[in-house]
Enzyme design. Sequence first.
Site, mmCIF file in Angstrom:
data_model
loop_
_atom_site.group_PDB
_atom_site.id
_atom_site.type_symbol
_atom_site.label_atom_id
_atom_site.label_comp_id
_atom_site.label_asym_id
_atom_site.label_seq_id
_atom_site.Cartn_x
_atom_site.Cartn_y
_atom_site.Cartn_z
ATOM 1 N N LEU A 18 6.124 2.984 -7.942
ATOM 2 C CA LEU A 18 6.728 3.506 -9.172
ATOM 3 C C LEU A 18 6.275 4.931 -9.442
ATOM 4 O O LEU A 18 5.139 5.286 -9.146
ATOM 5 C CB LEU A 18 6.316 2.642 -10.365
ATOM 6 C CG LEU A 18 6.649 1.167 -10.305
ATOM 7 C CD1 LEU A 18 5.999 0.438 -11.469
ATOM 8 C CD2 LEU A 18 8.148 0.984 -10.319
ATOM 9 N N SER B 76 2.170 15.664 -8.681
ATOM 10 C CA SER B 76 1.893 14.235 -8.791
ATOM 11 C C SER B 76 0.501 13.842 -8.353
ATOM 12 O O SER B 76 -0.101 14.487 -7.500
ATOM 13 C CB SER B 76 2.878 13.453 -7.914
ATOM 14 O OG SER B 76 4.209 13.688 -8.282
ATOM 15 N N ILE C 171 1.260 3.645 -7.804
ATOM 16 C CA ILE C 171 1.705 4.233 -9.061
ATOM 17 C C ILE C 171 1.557 5.748 -8.962
ATOM 18 O O ILE C 171 0.452 6.265 -8.819
ATOM 19 C CB ILE C 171 0.879 3.705 -10.257
ATOM 20 C CG1 ILE C 171 0.859 2.171 -10.273
ATOM 21 C CG2 ILE C 171 1.394 4.302 -11.559
ATOM 22 C CD1 ILE C 171 2.201 1.506 -10.430
ATOM 23 N N GLU C 172 2.695 6.445 -9.040
ATOM 24 C CA GLU C 172 2.708 7.900 -9.059
ATOM 25 C C GLU C 172 2.843 8.337 -10.511
ATOM 26 O O GLU C 172 3.668 7.816 -11.255
ATOM 27 C CB GLU C 172 3.898 8.410 -8.246
ATOM 28 C CG GLU C 172 4.038 9.916 -8.211
ATOM 29 C CD GLU C 172 5.235 10.371 -7.385
ATOM 30 O OE1 GLU C 172 5.492 11.594 -7.363
ATOM 31 O OE2 GLU C 172 5.930 9.522 -6.779
ATOM 32 N N ILE C 173 2.015 9.287 -10.912
ATOM 33 C CA ILE C 173 2.098 9.868 -12.249
ATOM 34 C C ILE C 173 2.310 11.356 -12.047
ATOM 35 O O ILE C 173 1.558 12.001 -11.308
ATOM 36 C CB ILE C 173 0.827 9.594 -13.077
ATOM 37 C CG1 ILE C 173 0.570 8.086 -13.117
ATOM 38 C CG2 ILE C 173 0.990 10.168 -14.478
ATOM 39 C CD1 ILE C 173 -0.786 7.725 -13.679
#
Length: 128
Positions: free
Chosen positions: A70, A108, A119-121
């Site tokens: 995500l 990122s 989990i990519e932020i």
Amino acid sequence: MIDHLDHIVLTTSHPDDCVRFYTEGLGMSLERFGEGRVAFRFGAQKINLHVKGREYEPKAHLPVPGALDLCFIAAIPLDDVIARLQAAGVKIVEGPVPRTGATFRLRSIYVRDPDLNLIEIAERADPD
């Protein structure tokens, strides 16, 4: 025909750890609904939580923990996200790195949740 995502479903083998990660680590709001159901709310979306072996019907053909990858767009500067994650003891596995998003370039970082989902932020990258 399709405008946007409303919610996704995440299957977990570690419900308590998962709740802590998404609420304390990522700052999402915990929502309880229906008969004992749990979701994580952020912006205008949410993640519904299913526990492996106790999924709600209907469900994916093969719901399995650890299969999601995500990308979330941060509401605060990425450097602040990094500081918050480090304070919460969440290990950053990669980044910050440049990436290509759906509508703009990204800066990122990557972390893993308790089920090892990736989990990519990200934040919008500065234009060149």
